[in-house]
Structures are given as structure tokens and as C-alpha cells.
Motif scaffolding. Sequence first.
Motif, PDB file in Angstrom:
ATOM      1  N   ALA A  49       0.810  -1.213   0.000  1.00 53.22           N
ATOM      2  CA  ALA A  49       0.000   0.000   0.000  1.00 53.22           C
ATOM      3  C   ALA A  49       0.843   1.262   0.000  1.00 53.22           C
ATOM      4  CB  ALA A  49      -0.936  -0.005   1.208  1.00 53.22           C
ATOM      5  N   THR A  50       2.035   1.214   0.601  1.00 48.85           N
ATOM      6  CA  THR A  50       2.854   2.415   0.699  1.00 48.85           C
ATOM      7  C   THR A  50       3.890   2.533  -0.413  1.00 48.85           C
ATOM      8  OG1 THR A  50       4.315   1.219   2.225  1.00 48.85           O
ATOM      9  CG2 THR A  50       2.594   2.596   3.186  1.00 48.85           C
ATOM     10  N   LEU A  51       4.499   1.428  -0.807  1.00 51.19           N
ATOM     11  CA  LEU A  51       5.617   1.496  -1.739  1.00 51.19           C
ATOM     12  C   LEU A  51       5.235   1.278  -3.197  1.00 51.19           C
ATOM     13  CD1 LEU A  51       8.503  -0.315   0.171  1.00 51.19           C
ATOM     14  CD2 LEU A  51       7.965   2.109   0.076  1.00 51.19           C
ATOM     15  N   CYS A  52       4.046   0.788  -3.471  1.00 53.95           N
ATOM     16  CA  CYS A  52       3.687   0.454  -4.854  1.00 53.95           C
ATOM     17  C   CYS A  52       2.685   1.433  -5.460  1.00 53.95           C
ATOM     18  CB  CYS A  52       3.115  -0.967  -4.911  1.00 53.95           C
ATOM     19  SG  CYS A  52       4.261  -2.243  -4.367  1.00 53.95           S
ATOM     20  N   ARG A  53       2.485   2.570  -4.846  1.00 58.76           N
ATOM     21  CA  ARG A  53       1.489   3.509  -5.354  1.00 58.76           C
ATOM     22  C   ARG A  53       1.903   4.112  -6.682  1.00 58.76           C
ATOM     23  NH1 ARG A  53      -1.683   7.232  -1.297  1.00 58.76           N
ATOM     24  NH2 ARG A  53      -3.036   7.062  -3.120  1.00 58.76           N
ATOM     25  N   GLY A  54       3.190   4.077  -7.004  1.00 59.05           N
ATOM     26  CA  GLY A  54       3.642   4.624  -8.275  1.00 59.05           C
ATOM     27  C   GLY A  54       3.368   3.722  -9.461  1.00 59.05           C
ATOM     28  N   LEU A  55       2.925   2.499  -9.225  1.00 66.38           N
ATOM     29  CA  LEU A  55       2.603   1.584 -10.319  1.00 66.38           C
ATOM     30  C   LEU A  55       1.346   2.060 -11.052  1.00 66.38           C
ATOM     31  CD1 LEU A  55       3.117  -1.871  -8.560  1.00 66.38           C
ATOM     32  CD2 LEU A  55       4.645  -0.813 -10.225  1.00 66.38           C
ATOM     33  N   PRO A  56       1.141   1.593 -12.285  1.00 66.51           N
ATOM     34  CA  PRO A  56      -0.160   1.845 -12.930  1.00 66.51           C
ATOM     35  C   PRO A  56      -1.299   1.350 -12.047  1.00 66.51           C
ATOM     36  CG  PRO A  56       1.399   0.919 -14.497  1.00 66.51           C
ATOM     37  CD  PRO A  56       2.066   0.850 -13.152  1.00 66.51           C
ATOM     38  N   ALA A  57      -2.463   1.984 -12.185  1.00 73.22           N
ATOM     39  CA  ALA A  57      -3.582   1.680 -11.285  1.00 73.22           C
ATOM     40  C   ALA A  57      -3.932   0.199 -11.286  1.00 73.22           C
ATOM     41  CB  ALA A  57      -4.794   2.518 -11.675  1.00 73.22           C
ATOM     42  N   TRP A  58      -3.937  -0.425 -12.468  1.00 67.61           N
ATOM     43  CA  TRP A  58      -4.314  -1.836 -12.522  1.00 67.61           C
ATOM     44  C   TRP A  58      -3.243  -2.721 -11.878  1.00 67.61           C
ATOM     45  CZ3 TRP A  58      -0.973  -5.000 -15.122  1.00 67.61           C
ATOM     46  CH2 TRP A  58      -0.138  -4.390 -16.071  1.00 67.61           C
ATOM     47  N   ALA A  59      -1.948  -2.368 -12.038  1.00 68.52           N
ATOM     48  CA  ALA A  59      -0.886  -3.140 -11.389  1.00 68.52           C
ATOM     49  C   ALA A  59      -0.937  -2.952  -9.869  1.00 68.52           C
ATOM     50  CB  ALA A  59       0.470  -2.713 -11.931  1.00 68.52           C
ATOM     51  N   TYR A  60      -1.277  -1.727  -9.437  1.00 77.18           N
ATOM     52  CA  TYR A  60      -1.431  -1.454  -8.007  1.00 77.18           C
ATOM     53  C   TYR A  60      -2.559  -2.307  -7.428  1.00 77.18           C
ATOM     54  CZ  TYR A  60      -1.676   1.451  -3.766  1.00 77.18           C
ATOM     55  OH  TYR A  60      -1.673   1.910  -2.477  1.00 77.18           O
ATOM     56  N   MET A  61      -3.656  -2.453  -8.196  1.00 79.03           N
ATOM     57  CA  MET A  61      -4.771  -3.283  -7.746  1.00 79.03           C
ATOM     58  C   MET A  61      -4.330  -4.732  -7.555  1.00 79.03           C
ATOM     59  SD  MET A  61      -8.182  -4.470  -9.816  1.00 79.03           S
ATOM     60  CE  MET A  61      -7.132  -5.462 -10.876  1.00 79.03           C
ATOM     61  N   TRP A  62      -3.615  -5.289  -8.537  1.00 78.53           N
ATOM     62  CA  TRP A  62      -3.207  -6.682  -8.450  1.00 78.53           C
ATOM     63  C   TRP A  62      -2.216  -6.900  -7.305  1.00 78.53           C
ATOM     64  CZ3 TRP A  62      -5.939 -10.358 -10.338  1.00 78.53           C
ATOM     65  CH2 TRP A  62      -6.644 -10.188 -11.536  1.00 78.53           C
ATOM     66  N   THR A  63      -1.278  -5.976  -7.115  1.00 79.01           N
ATOM     67  CA  THR A  63      -0.314  -6.148  -6.029  1.00 79.01           C
ATOM     68  C   THR A  63      -1.001  -6.055  -4.670  1.00 79.01           C
ATOM     69  OG1 THR A  63       0.239  -3.797  -6.237  1.00 79.01           O
ATOM     70  CG2 THR A  63       1.694  -5.362  -7.325  1.00 79.01           C
ATOM     71  N   LEU A  64      -1.976  -5.155  -4.543  1.00 77.10           N
ATOM     72  CA  LEU A  64      -2.744  -5.088  -3.298  1.00 77.10           C
ATOM     73  C   LEU A  64      -3.499  -6.395  -3.053  1.00 77.10           C
ATOM     74  CD1 LEU A  64      -4.235  -1.472  -3.382  1.00 77.10           C
ATOM     75  CD2 LEU A  64      -2.788  -2.420  -1.578  1.00 77.10           C
ATOM     76  N   ALA A  65      -4.133  -6.917  -4.100  1.00 77.86           N
ATOM     77  CA  ALA A  65      -4.886  -8.165  -3.955  1.00 77.86           C
ATOM     78  C   ALA A  65      -3.966  -9.315  -3.547  1.00 77.86           C
ATOM     79  CB  ALA A  65      -5.610  -8.492  -5.261  1.00 77.86           C
ATOM     80  N   ILE A  66      -2.776  -9.377  -4.145  1.00 81.87           N
ATOM     81  CA  ILE A  66      -1.831 -10.446  -3.805  1.00 81.87           C
ATOM     82  C   ILE A  66      -1.342 -10.289  -2.377  1.00 81.87           C
ATOM     83  CG2 ILE A  66       0.449 -11.374  -4.342  1.00 81.87           C
ATOM     84  CD1 ILE A  66      -0.135 -10.701  -7.291  1.00 81.87           C
ATOM     85  N   GLY A  67      -1.057  -9.040  -1.958  1.00 87.38           N
ATOM     86  CA  GLY A  67      -0.622  -8.817  -0.583  1.00 87.38           C
ATOM     87  C   GLY A  67      -1.682  -9.224   0.423  1.00 87.38           C
ATOM     88  N   ILE A  68      -2.939  -8.865   0.158  1.00 88.38           N
ATOM     89  CA  ILE A  68      -4.033  -9.263   1.055  1.00 88.38           C
ATOM     90  C   ILE A  68      -4.206 -10.778   1.060  1.00 88.38           C
ATOM     91  CG2 ILE A  68      -6.537  -9.110   1.382  1.00 88.38           C
ATOM     92  CD1 ILE A  68      -6.373  -6.258   0.277  1.00 88.38           C
ATOM     93  N   TYR A  69      -4.053 -11.396  -0.106  1.00 85.58           N
ATOM     94  CA  TYR A  69      -4.189 -12.848  -0.220  1.00 85.58           C
ATOM     95  C   TYR A  69      -3.185 -13.563   0.682  1.00 85.58           C
ATOM     96  CZ  TYR A  69      -3.453 -17.464  -2.353  1.00 85.58           C
ATOM     97  OH  TYR A  69      -3.267 -18.805  -2.568  1.00 85.58           O
ATOM     98  N   PHE A  70      -1.896 -13.189   0.571  1.00 85.23           N
ATOM     99  CA  PHE A  70      -0.888 -13.867   1.377  1.00 85.23           C
ATOM    100  C   PHE A  70      -1.016 -13.507   2.856  1.00 85.23           C
ATOM    101  CE2 PHE A  70       1.324 -14.456  -2.735  1.00 85.23           C
ATOM    102  CZ  PHE A  70       1.563 -15.813  -2.626  1.00 85.23           C
ATOM    103  N   GLY A  71      -1.455 -12.282   3.153  1.00 84.08           N
ATOM    104  CA  GLY A  71      -1.704 -11.941   4.546  1.00 84.08           C
ATOM    105  C   GLY A  71      -2.791 -12.803   5.156  1.00 84.08           C
ATOM    106  N   CYS A  72      -3.875 -13.003   4.423  1.00 82.96           N
ATOM    107  CA  CYS A  72      -4.961 -13.866   4.912  1.00 82.96           C
ATOM    108  C   CYS A  72      -4.513 -15.313   5.015  1.00 82.96           C
ATOM    109  CB  CYS A  72      -6.171 -13.742   3.988  1.00 82.96           C
ATOM    110  SG  CYS A  72      -6.980 -12.131   4.032  1.00 82.96           S
ATOM    111  N   LYS A  73      -3.699 -15.758   4.064  1.00 75.90           N
ATOM    112  CA  LYS A  73      -3.177 -17.119   4.135  1.00 75.90           C
ATOM    113  C   LYS A  73      -2.392 -17.332   5.432  1.00 75.90           C
ATOM    114  CE  LYS A  73      -4.233 -19.448   0.316  1.00 75.90           C
ATOM    115  NZ  LYS A  73      -4.800 -20.795   0.305  1.00 75.90           N
TER     116      LYS A  73
END
Length: 567
Positions: A143-167
Motif C-alpha cells: 500500500a505504501t511502496l507500490c502507489r507509483g505503479l499503474p492503477a491496474w498493477a497497483y490493484m493486483w499487487t494489493l490483492a496479492i498482498g491481502i491474499y498472502f496476509g490472509c493465508k
Amino acid sequence: MLFDAGCGLCARTVVRFGDALVARGFRFLSLQSQEAIALASASRDELMTQMHVVTCDGRTLRGVDGVLYVASAFSWTFPIRLAARVPIVRRGMDAVYRLVARNRYRLSCNLSTTPSRQRSRIDPDLDRELRWAPALLPIAFVATLCRGLPAWAYMWTLAIGIYFGCKWLTWWPRRDRSSLARTLGFFFAWPGMDADAFFGKEQPDRKGGSAGASPCQNAALAASINIVVALPLIWVVPRLLIASHPLLAGWCGMIGLVLLLHFGLLNLLSTAWRNVAGVNAPPLMNRPLAARSLADFWSRRWNTAFSAIANEVVFKPMARINSTLAFAAVFLVSGLIHELVISLPARSGFGKPTLYFMTQLGAIAIERMKVSRHKMPGFGLRAARHRSGRLYVLVVTIVPLPLLFHDAFVANVMLPFLDSIGSFARGGFMLPHKLPLLLFVAGLLHLSITSAGILMTFVLDWRKNLAPLCALTREIVWTHALFVLMTIVAFGLVSLALPTTLASGSPLARAVCGFIALFWGIRLIIQFVLFDARPHMTKPLLKLGYHGLTLCFAYFTLTYALAAVMP
């Protein structure tokens, strides 16, 4: 190096790495000794708070600084030392070090017991910290370091981060019953969150799945049909609508992605786990159209992964206080998570996803009202026996969908994403125009075949067949397998996030694509020349999987080779 000799964890670490460090010029002193106090020029109380390292030039390094200095003696720690240069990662390392140092005596007591009881006796406060801190760290990092990515890439990285956090959250309490292979499968090759089912001893019948479930063959057929339907929704229909109805084109592509991933590839993974490995891996989507009440739809049928983890970490703890409040909290948390994945990358539409889930909560409350049951039987809990119940579910979930996937998300995130994977590309079948699409498909396939590699360890029964080997050999085999898995995941993530960049023809892009093509080209040769899998292909599904992997290897080799040499 000054260490706490009274700490069993510290003492065992010194025993484990002592000879290697002594060979590299290190000496060890107990923090409790008078020599250590004089050498570090610090009081006993200051020394006991953290590890100290006194260098040859007289510098005194404390805590993480000392750990990194000692780690520099080993070349394989370079990635860790490199990551420590990132400020937020370094702050995370400091926090983890302080946590471990503060609780080292409790950890030492637990480590001195048998492995089966080692983790269960960790102090409850420490256990809670070790469960939540690693789960929230990847989300905060993205959420803090990947904000410079394109919006769609930022969405996917957030989703992956939440996924592994929940795992991590759902795996941590069950870590005692999980083997290495099953743990890797849980994190990388199955989308669900029900760790009790996945790590449970009772496994479903491989031929037909668990009792009451649809046969695996039917589930695989349904998933395959969803994939076939999804492909034109992603790469044909949006091209026809983008000029006149761009938002509608984005919706079509989004529906296609849900069919491809949630109802297609991810359900196929669950089917493979149940049919090939005999693991109780419930599907992500459990026939949601069959739901005849909203409560049934959200609790058992739609995105069972979220239902499992929400029930464990939100509903059960809060239900001890008030079950109604706990039920409302689940929908509120769901809304906030969707705000994070949808509204934050779109940088607009905040509050709408939460409002969508609040409408679902209100609609479920109407279902449960006594007035609804008696005066509106088609909309109450008795609607499970009537078709009007299904109609109610469809209307309540579909009509407010523009709140969940608002226009800003479709315009700012989905349309650029579809454009990046070639959904709007024209130019016939000219390969230069199709390379981003081919590379994106290769990324999906990379992440898909990780499940095949993990399932292979069950089919070949690595745990049993590697048992006669010495411990070091077993560790080397598992370590190499883990590094290969990480490499394939990295190939997939890069191809999904940067397909246009990989197809750009820049020197770095050509080098990366050339390396990946060489990697899979050699693997393809080994597949034909060295391996003889015929004794193990005892089922039609295993034969299909083996030959499917061969086709994937060939596809990777050709696609990345084209990206490396195409002008």
C-alpha cells in the motif's frame, strides 16, 4: 559477538553457526561477562536488551545492525541485506527483532520442548503478535511502496498482498499439522482459506469428492466451459464496444476475468487437489446460482475463501460479545477490503463498495424479519423452497453492483488493464500486436503450473521416498524445489504485471525474455530426453496433466523466444 548465554535460543544459534563464524574471524563472548561489559563500554542492563557486535575498528553495532554485520559473512544473505536498505523493510526488521529479543526467554522455553508441543506453548500474547504482524506487513508494504505503479498493477499487487496476509492468518494456528509440501500447496496452489479442511486427516474420495459434492469430472467440465466462455468476453467483445460504449466494454472484460479466474482456473485447481492428491480442497465458487437465500449465498456459495477467513478472524471472536454485531462486522470488513482493492487504486469512489455490502446486510436482515416470513413468504427464510428466493438473491446482488464496481474503477483500472493485455488491440494476427496478450497468458500459465509442481510431490510421494536419504540431502532437495517454485512464480508475476514492457524490445526486456525462453527450452528437452513418467501416469487426469505441462513448456519457449528476437 556478544550474546546472551542464558538464552537457549541465542545459545543454540551460536552452536549452529559458531564454527562457520569462527572460521571467518568472529569471536564469541557472553553478555554476562565482565570482559563484555568493558569491551562494549555499556552497563549490564544495556547489554541485556539486544545483541552487540564489536568490530575490529572499535565500532559497536547493536540489534539489527549487528545481525546484518554478522550476516555479511555469508554471501547467501545478500538479498536480506539488500532489502534492509529499504526504509520500511528496515523498520519492520527492527520491530521483529525487538519482539523476539523481548520474548527470547519464553521462546527458549518453548524450543526446548518436543516439536509437537513447541508452538502450542508459546505465550498467547506473543502468539497473537506472531500471527498478525507478518500478515499485515505485506499489505502495508504494498500500500505504501507500490502507489507509483499503474492503477491496474497497483490493484493486483494489493490483492496479492491481502491474499498472502490472509493465508498467513489462517495457516499460523495450524502450522503444527502441515508438512512442507502441503504448506507450499496451501500458499501457492489453492485459493481457499479453510485450513482445517486442507490440512485435515479426513480426505474426500478421489473419484467423487466429498459427500454431497458434485463429481470432480462434472466440476472440471463446468470450469472448462467457464474458461471457454470467458475468453471472448475478455478479448473479443470489448474490442467491439470500446469505441461506442467504453464502460460496457470494461464490464464485459471484468465479467470475463471473473469467469476465467474464479469460476475457471481456480476451481480447476480445487478439482485437481481432490481428484489427484485426495486433499479436501473446497472450490472457491460453490454453485452460487443455486443459492435460494442471501445468507446461503454469502456464507456458503460465493467466494468461500473469504467466508472461511471472515468466520475465523472476525465472526467467531466478536460473536462472544454479540452475534448480531459480529455478523454486521463481517460485511463491514468485506466493504473495507474492497475499498482497499477497488477504490484505492482508482483513487475515487470511496465509500461505494462499503455501501454495497451494507445493502447486502440490510437485505439479509429483511430475510430474517418475522414480518417477511409471514407476509412475504417469497422473500423470507422459507424462500429456500420457492423460485422467488433465487430471484431475490439475483436482484439484491446484481442491481447494486455499480456501487461495488463503480465507474471510476472501471474507467481508471479495468480499461487500462484490458488495454495492457491486448483486449482492444487490432491488426489481425500480426504477432507484434499480440505479444502482450501472449505474454499475459504465459503469466497465467506460470502461476497455474505451480499447482502441478506441488501436486507432483504428492503423486510421487516425496515424503516417503526421500525419507531414506540423509537429512542434509533431503533439505537440499526441498530447498531447490522451493527456489524453482519461487522462480516460476516470479516469471508469472512479471509477465502478468508488465506484458507490454516485456514485448517492448528494449535490451533489458529482450534479456529477460531470452533467459525465460532458455530456462523452459532446457526443461522441455529434459521432459523428452530424460524423464520417463509412464509408470506414474495411472489415471487419465494424470496423463492429461503431464501432456498439458509439456504443451505449456513449449508455449513458454516459443512465446518468450519471440519476445526476445522480434524486431
